[in-house]
Write an enzyme that holds these catalytic residues in place. Structure first.
Site, mmCIF file in Angstrom:
data_model
loop_
_atom_site.group_PDB
_atom_site.id
_atom_site.type_symbol
_atom_site.label_atom_id
_atom_site.label_comp_id
_atom_site.label_asym_id
_atom_site.label_seq_id
_atom_site.Cartn_x
_atom_site.Cartn_y
_atom_site.Cartn_z
ATOM 1 N N GLY A 1 -7.042 -3.118 5.132
ATOM 2 C CA GLY A 1 -7.318 -3.161 3.701
ATOM 3 C C GLY A 1 -6.165 -2.626 2.867
ATOM 4 N N LYS A 2 -5.213 -1.939 3.532
ATOM 5 C CA LYS A 2 -4.086 -1.343 2.811
ATOM 6 C C LYS A 2 -4.592 -0.617 1.565
ATOM 7 C CE LYS A 2 -0.758 -4.553 4.806
ATOM 8 N NZ LYS A 2 -1.701 -5.330 5.655
ATOM 9 N N ARG A 3 -5.664 0.138 1.717
ATOM 10 C CA ARG A 3 -6.262 0.846 0.595
ATOM 11 C C ARG A 3 -5.376 2.017 0.187
ATOM 12 N NH1 ARG A 3 -8.771 -3.536 0.416
ATOM 13 N NH2 ARG A 3 -11.034 -3.601 0.248
ATOM 14 N N ASN B 1 -2.641 -4.827 -2.120
ATOM 15 C CA ASN B 1 -1.273 -5.105 -1.726
ATOM 16 C C ASN B 1 -1.255 -5.723 -0.356
ATOM 17 O OD1 ASN B 1 -0.180 -2.475 0.197
ATOM 18 N ND2 ASN B 1 -2.088 -2.230 -0.922
ATOM 19 N N ASP B 2 -0.522 -6.796 -0.242
ATOM 20 C CA ASP B 2 -0.272 -7.437 1.050
ATOM 21 C C ASP B 2 0.768 -8.518 0.819
ATOM 22 O OD1 ASP B 2 -0.651 -8.408 3.826
ATOM 23 O OD2 ASP B 2 -2.366 -7.056 3.710
#
Lengths: 309, 309
Positions: free
Chosen positions: A105-107, B108-109
């Site tokens: 999730g790249k939270r 973000n990705d």
């Protein structure tokens, strides 16, 4: 807090691979999509149903030979609430089948907001006297741009429930250097971030030498992998970018220590779309995924040798 | 791609405030929680129902005097699928009532994954010949640590649907400097990121001088706000950290240009918990929120003067 359960699963399966479950309609065989459309009409529910059937097929096929799955939350959020339900169901099902679940999730946020994300994916939430796990993952990817305030709330929850995080350090994409390679007092930003991972993991359990704070380091940057492995001895790597993005097996050698531990390599498209590459009957998509997973396992085990605790 | 609709709403309401709708059980009056528990039992559904009733009350009270809401996705994800439903409903309802919706997801990705997030919050998704907006926001907060590969997919979707993004530049938390203040060739990381915002916004429409690529700059760092306003003339600021986190109204002066444009200031807890601070009847929580919003509007308009296009 630890990544010990992941490490144990890697040794058990002798396979340092995580399967990225990032479903897109074009990856899914027609027979699944046609059935879902017939049942649900042209709705996001139909897409969600197709995602679930597809994921379940792959998990059923690979769960005995692969230690972990890594669903990318974006692909589920992309189809709204119905998609988020499928993420939940997929995570739960993979855990039932014994797999370790890394929610990608790249939270990132601070204070009570970061606590919210941590509770959502790694912790529990109280309602009256009852407790719930909103989304049952074992680890979560996080972005450390906000500094310690954005990481310690995750660590607190990881400590309580023996979970782990993977912090973005050197990402696999071509433009990752725009910020990550810039030098701060002669040290690249990715190394600044990597050293923070070592620091954040300092008080973690390290039964097998690695803390509960891992780092994302792209397979497309072999020199940086080698450098980070040397400089971050207690940080386990989650390695995307292998295969479709151009990362090669030989380039990964330096990610692993002498026991064959130290990293887990992600493969998404190559596994999900193996049936397209093989040009096999679309109904055999799950078997094709298994064949690709076994091919990759052989490739990696040639590099790591027997993986030992 | 633009933030023009937000800017027009700010001028219309003469109020550069965005209300952060970040519900937590402890912010919600007992009568709402008791009813929800009676109806749904000790379940996440009960918490979700309380969140929705609370949010709706605040939106109903403030929608004519506030241009925008900013729901923090963490607080909704924290209660699982049911919470994500409430986020959806809240965004949809606020838009119906004419408000601009900033989804605070700090997503973000890269590549197709970033496209997934962009479609989820700012774009549309196709199923057969039908199109859906998975989560209907007008703008999304994003994290630029991954470089351009992580931002351009959002920009492409913003261009198509006239939406905007806010990139994290200098965040409001105490430890934001651990990475963001480090010097790269004599330039702090936050400025490197800020200059990328100007670059990413270069081809955007700028009807009122500001592009569709905004920046998050914390109220707790007044010097950096002033510096960034001077160096990023086409970048609109989303300013958290006012009030509860210690940012003061006077410190915000430099965020605004001579027309009173250039930024929007977030207030979450002070608005949601106004009824607790006032010690008023809990049933008047929405009126208390309105009183706080009007107080803040006066404070800010004293700084900006009349806001003009």
């Amino acid at each position: 807090m630890s990544l010990d359960r992941l490490i144990e699963k890697i040794v058990e399966t002798q396979n340092p691979t995580v399967v990225g479950l990032d479903p897109k309609p074009e990856y899914i065989p027609d027979f699944i999509k046609t059935r879902a459309l017939a049942k649900r009409g042209e709705t996001l529910k139909a897409t969600a149903r197709a995602f679930w059937k597809f994921n379940k097929g792959i998990i059923d096929a690979v769960h005995e030979v692969v230690p972990a799955i890594k669903p990318q939350l974006a692909f589920y959020e992309m189809i709204g609430v119905e998609g988020v339900k499928v993420f939940h169901k997929t995570a739960e099902y993979a855990k039932e089948r014994g797999m370790f679940v890394i929610a990608d999730g790249k939270r990132n946020d601070i204070g009570s907001t970061a606590e919210g994300y941590a509770a959502a994916y790694l912790g529990k939430v109280q309602v009256g006297s009852s407790e719930f796990s909103p989304f049952p993952a074992d680890a979560l990817t996080v972005n450390g741009y906000l500094g310690s305030d954005g990481i310690t709330p995750f660590i607190d929850v990881c400590k309580k429930y023996d979970k782990g995080i993977f912090v973005l350090v050197k990402t696999s994409n071509p433009s990752s250097g725009e910020l990550q390679d810039r030098l701060v007092d002669g040290v690249p930003v990715y190394e600044v971030m990597g050293r923070m991972c070592e620091e954040w993991g300092r008080e973690s359990a390290k039964k097998y030498g690695y803390s509960g704070v891992g780092a994302v380091v792209g397979a497309t940057y072999p020199e940086q992998i080698a450098e980070m492995r040397a400089k971050l001895p207690n940080t386990f790597f989650l390695i995307p970018g292998y295969g479709a993005q151009g990362g090669k097996a030989d380039d990964l050698k330096s990610a692993f220590d002498s026991r064959g531990l130290g990293g887990i390599v992600n493969s998404s498209r190559a596994v999900m779309c193996a049936w397209q590459k093989e040009k096999c009957d679309e109904r055999d998509y799950a078997d094709a995924a298994l064949r690709e997973v076994l091919r990759m396992k052989n490739e990696l085990i040639n590099i790591t040798g027997e993986i030992r605790l």
